[in-house]
Design a protein around this motif. Structure first.
Motif, short mmCIF file in Angstrom:
data_model
loop_
_atom_site.label_atom_id
_atom_site.label_comp_id
_atom_site.label_asym_id
_atom_site.label_seq_id
_atom_site.Cartn_x
_atom_site.Cartn_y
_atom_site.Cartn_z
N PHE A 110 -8.90 -15.28 8.53
CA PHE A 110 -10.92 -16.35 9.30
C PHE A 110 -11.90 -15.28 8.90
N ASP A 111 -11.19 -14.22 8.72
CA ASP A 111 -12.03 -12.81 7.85
C ASP A 111 -12.37 -12.11 7.16
N ASP A 112 -13.29 -12.50 6.62
CA ASP A 112 -13.33 -12.17 5.36
C ASP A 112 -13.06 -10.45 4.48
N ASP A 113 -13.62 -9.73 5.94
CA ASP A 113 -13.56 -8.49 5.83
C ASP A 113 -12.30 -7.89 6.06
N ASP A 114 -11.19 -8.44 6.64
CA ASP A 114 -9.66 -8.36 6.92
C ASP A 114 -9.33 -7.98 4.93
N GLU A 115 -10.32 -8.70 4.23
CA GLU A 115 -9.46 -8.49 3.04
C GLU A 115 -8.87 -7.50 2.92
N ASN A 116 -9.47 -6.40 2.97
CA ASN A 116 -8.72 -5.02 2.13
C ASN A 116 -7.71 -4.22 3.00
N GLU A 117 -7.49 -4.82 3.82
CA GLU A 117 -6.83 -4.20 5.20
C GLU A 117 -4.90 -5.09 4.79
N ASP A 118 -4.94 -6.50 4.31
CA ASP A 118 -3.41 -6.73 3.71
C ASP A 118 -3.87 -6.72 2.59
N ASP A 119 -4.55 -5.82 1.45
CA ASP A 119 -4.10 -5.52 0.57
C ASP A 119 -3.35 -4.69 0.69
N PRO A 120 -2.04 -4.42 0.15
CA PRO A 120 -1.22 -3.66 0.06
C PRO A 120 -1.51 -2.04 -1.05
N ARG A 121 -2.96 -2.32 -1.75
CA ARG A 121 -2.85 -1.63 -3.08
C ARG A 121 -3.65 -0.69 -2.25
N VAL A 122 -4.63 -0.74 -1.57
CA VAL A 122 -5.46 -0.48 -1.07
C VAL A 122 -5.28 1.49 -0.38
N GLU A 123 -4.03 1.56 0.12
CA GLU A 123 -3.38 2.71 0.42
C GLU A 123 -3.31 4.07 -0.81
N LEU A 124 -2.94 3.26 -1.66
CA LEU A 124 -2.10 3.73 -2.63
C LEU A 124 -3.49 3.97 -3.46
N MET A 125 -5.03 3.03 -3.78
CA MET A 125 -5.98 3.23 -4.20
C MET A 125 -6.89 4.95 -3.70
N GLN A 126 -6.49 4.29 -2.18
CA GLN A 126 -6.89 5.60 -1.65
C GLN A 126 -6.63 6.85 -2.19
N LYS A 127 -5.20 7.01 -2.27
CA LYS A 127 -4.86 8.64 -2.55
C LYS A 127 -5.03 9.10 -4.17
N LEU A 128 -4.70 7.85 -4.68
CA LEU A 128 -5.64 8.10 -5.86
C LEU A 128 -6.76 8.45 -5.59
N LEU A 129 -7.73 8.16 -5.80
CA LEU A 129 -9.23 8.26 -5.31
C LEU A 129 -9.20 10.00 -4.55
N GLU A 130 -9.04 9.95 -3.83
CA GLU A 130 -8.27 10.99 -3.08
C GLU A 130 -8.17 12.74 -3.96
N TYR A 131 -7.05 12.00 -5.09
CA TYR A 131 -6.40 13.44 -5.76
C TYR A 131 -7.15 13.51 -7.13
N GLU A 132 -7.72 12.69 -7.59
CA GLU A 132 -9.37 12.36 -8.10
C GLU A 132 -9.90 13.19 -8.16
N ALA A 133 -10.49 13.35 -7.34
CA ALA A 133 -11.13 13.44 -6.58
C ALA A 133 -11.28 15.14 -6.30
N TYR A 134 -10.34 15.40 -6.11
CA TYR A 134 -9.38 17.05 -5.91
C TYR A 134 -9.27 17.23 -7.92
N GLN A 135 -9.19 17.29 -8.53
CA GLN A 135 -8.74 17.34 -10.08
C GLN A 135 -10.26 17.65 -10.49
N GLN A 136 -11.24 17.12 -10.35
CA GLN A 136 -12.56 17.00 -10.21
C GLN A 136 -12.82 18.63 -9.82
N GLY A 137 -13.16 18.92 -9.09
CA GLY A 137 -13.03 20.30 -7.62
C GLY A 137 -11.89 21.25 -8.90
N ALA A 138 -10.94 20.49 -9.60
CA ALA A 138 -10.27 21.84 -10.05
C ALA A 138 -10.92 22.35 -11.36
#
Lengths: 263, 197, 197
Positions: A110-138
């Protein structure tokens, strides 16, 4: 940098059937392909490469397609006998899990804001983002002028005065030994130099050979040392005589010279 | 300065300032020939003379060591360097650390044996400095012609490194050597697989 | 050149050429004051400027590293030095640079934490190379089961990267990492707004 090389990997090679039926239909030699495949720094690097080359949106990863391509890469690596780190297989399992969770019917929300928490892809996306951020650092680190690679500082050696103890630690010694071994590898063969006959060595040796009893100078000569040995022995004797550590005695011209420790 | 000299001068200067040992004109000549096949030994000598002159009054000198040359701090300014060292003790040079590492690992060992491993000569200032720091001592003499001195490490070195025994030092260095050899073998077998394809 | 400058020039030159680390004008000033109480910081800076100018076309340059200066081989002549030492510049692999970036930003950090971010194990050769360069060191042990080693960066890394402080390194990485993630997230919320419309 290697990253640009990685991004230039042509997608056509890895998509579709030709890739699976190695080596038929491949227009780059397996060796070159192997180099490209081993160039990946792990499953996140491979995933990030797939997302970028497909121009997919990292915030909305089409998991089914990505998982398919990922599986193809893994299959290719296995065919080429590339030792697959366990992490690659773990990621494959994770992608499969995400896929199956996406197939499950969503519980009513009933709450649109929960959309993200239900999405099983979120954790993968966060991991990818963090890794790519460190690639920039490298990449930033790589862009710096680094001593030993891009910079050679000048430091003229001055002998440390007696009252100062230089800094030393075990890591420095370890690193120095590795440098020596590394350099020895790049050389075709060692140049084994002959032991030079040092006057200081000779002086110490002569001192160890003489006593208050006179010995003949001939006894102090070492045949294998040849003429250089003779000259060095003679200079060593003169030096010891000058320091008044030995006494020299010759009874007549051209006679044997006897040596004994100064009293 | 001729055009040729203008090319050689900065190269020779960069080389003699960055070398950790004295360089002979011949060594420099052979190195420069790789890129400039038509230069002559005299060109190198001219460059060295120019460098020597340009250093007048600079606090540095081009010192001759036998056939070779080396940049040194002029005697009048050594005291200033010592003052600096008292504030921040110097780090050890690469050449010195390599010599000490080999000596510690292989002890007892002669100077020529160290040179054979390092592939370059061990300069007398390095030996002098190691002795002055109280890190090495003569352990005896090798029973070969010339009776070269056998060198080893002292308890003071162990103390400065924070180690309990000479054996701990030798073992630690041996671990490094073994790991290095293992990695090389792995790499080689990897290369062999590549070639099989 | 004033008489004062003529006195200072060779001293400053001897000091910066023989120091094994970059020296700040302030350090030089404090050292020189021991003997010359009436000099000013500006005099040291003038001497440094003169040295910088005198090195033009010499194969060497005076480089600024944060607040400090050091003498180094001019870029164009670096290849010659590598030829002299029969070496090639060491390659810094992507894996090594990624590991170093994470370690520098997150320090103190365990190997397992780095592995979690990279999604792959950190190989022993990479740790060995980072230690061999003298860029990382153990800072202690994490108070969790197994007591894994906590790693961090060394002052040598900062000097080799030409950075003035550990804070500068951490801040720069923080900026790069945060900017990247924020950009991506902003795009995300932008997208959601687009969808809402």
């Amino acid at each position: 940098m290697q990253a640009t090389q990685q991004l230039s990997l042509p997608l056509a090679i890895v998509q579709g059937e030709p890739m699976v039926n190695l080596p038929k239909g491949l227009y780059i030699p397996p060796n070159a392909l192997k180099v490209l495949l081993t160039d990946f720094e792990g499953p996140l690097d491979l995933l990030s490469h797939l997302i970028r080359t497909n121009k997919f949106d990292i915030r909305d990863i089409p998991v089914f397609e990505i998982a398919r391509q990922y599986q193809q890469y893994i299959g290719l690596m296995q065919q080429l006998d590339i030792e697959l780190a366990g992490e690659y297989l773990f990621m494959a399992a994770w992608l499969t899990e995400i896929k199956s969770r996406l197939l499950l019917p969503k519980p009513p929300s009933f709450d649109d804001d929960d959309e993200n928490e239900d999405d099983p892809r979120v954790e993968l996306m966060q991991k990818l983002l963090e890794y790519e951020a460190y690639q920039q650092g490298a990449r930033w680190l790589d862009s710096l002028k680094i001593v030993g690679r891009d910079v050679w500082p000048i430091s003229i050696e001055v002998e440390t005065p007696p009252e100062v103890t230089a800094q030393i630690d075990l890591d420095d010694l370890n690193a120095a030994l590795q440098n020596v071994m590394q350099r020895a590898l790049t050389k075709v063969a060692h140049q084994v130099s002959e032991e030079p006959i040092e006057i200081s060595d000779k002086i110490e040796w002569v001192l160890s050979q003489i006593s208050l009893e006179p010995v003949s100078m001939l006894d102090l000569l070492v045949a294998q040392e040849g003429k250089p040995g003779l000259v060095v022995t003679f200079i060593a004797l003169l030096e010891l005589w000058r320091q008044q550590q030995i006494e020299l005695q010759q009874d007549e011209a051209y006679a044997d010279i006897s040596i004994r420790r100064a009293a | 300065m001729s055009e040729h000299q203008q090319t050689l001068y900065p190269i020779v200067q960069a080389l003699i300032f960055s070398s950790d040992q004295a360089l002979s004109a011949q060594t420099l000549f052979e190195l420069l020939q790789l890129e400039y096949p038509d230069i002559e030994l005299a060109d190198v000598q001219t460059a060295l003379t120019e460098i020597k002159q340009s250093l007048a009054g600079s606090g540095l000198v081009l010192a001759e060591v036998g056939e070779a040359v080396r940049i040194q701090v002029a005697d009048d300014y050594l005291d200033w360097v010592y003052k600096l060292y008292q504030q921040t003790p110097p780090k050890l040079s690469r050449a010195l650390l390599e010599t000490l590492a080999i000596m510690a690992h292989r002890q007892p060992v002669t100077r020529a044996e160290i040179e054979a491993i390092r592939g370059v000569s061990v300069s007398s200032p390095i030996m002098a400095q190691l002795k002055q720091q109280g890190w090495i001592k003569a352990l005896g003499q090798k029973e070969v012609p010339g009776h070269p001195t056998l060198w080893g490490t002292t308890p003071k070195l162990l103390e400065d490194l924070g180690l309990s025994s000479k054996q701990a030092l030798v073992d630690q260095l041996e671990t490094i050597v073994q790991r290095f050899i293992q990695e090389q073998e792995q790499e080689q077998s990897q290369n062999r697989i590549d070639l099989d394809l």
